[in-house]
Design an enzyme around this catalytic site. Sequence first.
Site, PDB file in Angstrom:
ATOM      1  N   ASP A 170      37.445  76.064  32.899  1.00 33.73           N
ATOM      2  CA  ASP A 170      36.818  75.985  31.540  1.00 33.73           C
ATOM      3  C   ASP A 170      37.649  75.002  30.389  1.00 33.73           C
ATOM      4  O   ASP A 170      38.971  74.898  30.674  1.00 33.73           O
ATOM      5  CB  ASP A 170      35.822  76.786  30.890  1.00 33.73           C
ATOM      6  CG  ASP A 170      34.874  76.572  30.300  1.00 33.73           C
ATOM      7  OD1 ASP A 170      34.497  75.695  29.718  1.00 33.73           O
ATOM      8  OD2 ASP A 170      34.021  77.896  29.928  1.00 33.73           O
ATOM      9  N   GLU A 203      34.816  70.453  31.594  1.00 34.32           N
ATOM     10  CA  GLU A 203      35.612  70.077  30.591  1.00 34.32           C
ATOM     11  C   GLU A 203      34.439  69.269  29.726  1.00 34.32           C
ATOM     12  O   GLU A 203      34.645  68.685  28.561  1.00 34.32           O
ATOM     13  CB  GLU A 203      36.622  69.103  31.167  1.00 34.32           C
ATOM     14  CG  GLU A 203      37.545  68.450  29.919  1.00 34.32           C
ATOM     15  CD  GLU A 203      36.914  67.052  29.659  1.00 34.32           C
ATOM     16  OE1 GLU A 203      37.552  66.067  28.777  1.00 34.32           O
ATOM     17  OE2 GLU A 203      35.800  66.635  30.326  1.00 34.32           O
ATOM     18  N   TRP A 204      33.195  69.364  29.848  1.00 34.26           N
ATOM     19  CA  TRP A 204      31.919  69.038  29.277  1.00 34.26           C
ATOM     20  C   TRP A 204      31.612  67.432  29.113  1.00 34.26           C
ATOM     21  O   TRP A 204      31.200  66.960  28.237  1.00 34.26           O
ATOM     22  CB  TRP A 204      31.926  69.514  27.993  1.00 34.26           C
ATOM     23  CG  TRP A 204      32.382  71.241  28.197  1.00 34.26           C
ATOM     24  CD1 TRP A 204      31.828  72.124  28.935  1.00 34.26           C
ATOM     25  CD2 TRP A 204      33.031  71.772  27.035  1.00 34.26           C
ATOM     26  NE1 TRP A 204      32.391  73.252  28.560  1.00 34.26           N
ATOM     27  CE2 TRP A 204      32.944  73.159  27.701  1.00 34.26           C
ATOM     28  CE3 TRP A 204      34.041  71.490  26.220  1.00 34.26           C
ATOM     29  CZ2 TRP A 204      33.937  74.140  26.849  1.00 34.26           C
ATOM     30  CZ3 TRP A 204      34.713  72.547  25.442  1.00 34.26           C
ATOM     31  CH2 TRP A 204      34.731  73.654  25.833  1.00 34.26           C
ATOM     32  N   GLY A 205      32.696  66.736  29.785  1.00 34.17           N
ATOM     33  CA  GLY A 205      32.478  65.330  29.773  1.00 34.17           C
ATOM     34  C   GLY A 205      33.392  64.759  28.588  1.00 34.17           C
ATOM     35  O   GLY A 205      33.371  63.464  28.395  1.00 34.17           O
ATOM     36  N   ASP A 225      26.836  72.736  27.519  1.00 36.57           N
ATOM     37  CA  ASP A 225      25.895  73.698  28.378  1.00 36.57           C
ATOM     38  C   ASP A 225      24.399  73.261  28.545  1.00 36.57           C
ATOM     39  O   ASP A 225      23.892  72.801  27.412  1.00 36.57           O
ATOM     40  CB  ASP A 225      26.127  74.883  27.853  1.00 36.57           C
ATOM     41  CG  ASP A 225      27.489  75.451  27.953  1.00 36.57           C
ATOM     42  OD1 ASP A 225      28.275  74.826  28.569  1.00 36.57           O
ATOM     43  OD2 ASP A 225      27.751  76.633  27.615  1.00 36.57           O
TER      44      ASP A 225
HETATM   45  C1  GLA Z   1      31.357  77.345  28.528  1.00 31.50           C
HETATM   46  C2  GLA Z   1      30.777  76.766  29.977  1.00 31.50           C
HETATM   47  C3  GLA Z   1      29.747  77.670  30.499  1.00 31.50           C
HETATM   48  C4  GLA Z   1      30.031  79.019  30.651  1.00 31.50           C
HETATM   49  C5  GLA Z   1      30.745  79.500  29.342  1.00 31.50           C
HETATM   50  C6  GLA Z   1      31.631  80.980  29.685  1.00 31.50           C
HETATM   51  O1  GLA Z   1      30.502  77.389  27.481  1.00 31.50           O
HETATM   52  O2  GLA Z   1      30.581  75.488  29.466  1.00 31.50           O
HETATM   53  O3  GLA Z   1      29.212  76.995  31.561  1.00 31.50           O
HETATM   54  O4  GLA Z   1      31.173  79.056  31.822  1.00 31.50           O
HETATM   55  O5  GLA Z   1      31.664  78.841  28.653  1.00 31.50           O
HETATM   56  O6  GLA Z   1      31.717  81.302  28.540  1.00 31.50           O
END
Ligand code: GLA
Length: 409
Positions: A170, A203-205, A225
């Site tokens: 993450d 890394e969410w892009g 998310d």
């Molecule tokens: C981030 C990630 C999620 C999850 C949470 C856990 O938000 O994007 O997929 O792993 O952390 O805290």
Amino acid sequence: MLRRVIRPLTAAALMLQAAPVLAQEVLDTDPNTLAPSKDPKRTANGLAQTPPMGWNSWNKFACNVNEAVIRKTADAMASNGMKAAGYEYIVIDDCWHGTRDANGFITEDRTRFPGGMKALGDYIHAKGLKFGIYSDAGTKTCGGRPGSQGHEYQDALQYARWGVDYLKYDWCSTGVRNAEEAYATMADALRATERPILFSLCEWGNSRPWLWGAKIGNMWRTTGDITDKWEGKHGYSWGVASIVDLNEPLWPFAAPGHWNDPDMLEVGNGGLSDTEYRAHFSLWAMMAAPLIAGNDVAGMSAATRDILLNKDVIAVDQDSLGAQGHRVARDGKQEIWVKPMADGGRTLLLWNRGEAPARIVADWPKLGLPTGISLHGRNLWTHKDLGRLSKSYGAEVAPHGVVMIRLFS
Ligand code: GLA
């Protein structure tokens, strides 16, 4: 805009260098805009030749994960048809961590995991499944547990000792850390263990991992998310249809070994109708996305089971060509999607995002097929054979629903 100044070193300067350095780079902007890695020494780990399949604890259990949940999930997956359908990895997401020991090694939270991670990994392996775990490239995970920054090699070694086969990594508490550097460091640490460990970049892009991730990891999150809602942005999270819009344009970057990851499945978590969950699952398969279930698989309804275990749809996701399907036409709330398949055929998806039933017609040129050709059709949700089809295929599609057709010669 990235401005990069490269100063070639003189021969004299080169001789003074301990390591061979060919150029010195001075960056005057955000390091996260670096161009794709050109490091010829970095090679892919060879895993994930088709999109990874499994289960992850986060969407259903969030921080309430423990050993009992994981054992129950392993029992269920091994016996309810999921393992046979290809679901392989059981991934423990955030909140499993205890503290670091006196030597800096990470330990498990012994209240939640009294038997320890090694025994839990053995249990998962004895069921014929694989074991995944979660960490973070920063000082702390998103749930506030210890992150791996500065402990990458130690953490990778510990995971290998526990028998870990998959790491989701993450991006919380990373400060000004450069993403490519951070993920490459953990990739190198995993490689150094000599255990095959699938590497999932979360890394969410933010710094466009599709440009540099292919030789570092096997999948990269392209968005924030997911949440168990149909569409829209909800705080930091996105509804299913909105995630699709973010992930769809990235189709050229997916290929065997490295996949765009629009986040884990919400199928069965209760926020959507079964029609919407069928659309969700179909779209993930069309996008060659990792199929990581995120529901309580030990207590799921028959309807949820029928969605997650639809082998025809799973086969589309797992097709060996590894092409990510994408939208080829849109008319208001109606969309036509195509995924090219290894046998030279196509998978066609008609998606009605509107609130009323709608007839959607796809003619062959829209699918990249000559008008004169006739193809065999099969409906992947009714499992009905449609005989030979020529020129076009059209169907009435329920609101928020899909019709998914396999076309082959
Ligand atoms: C981030 C990630 C999620 C999850 C949470 C856990 O938000 O994007 O997929 O792993 O952390 O805290």
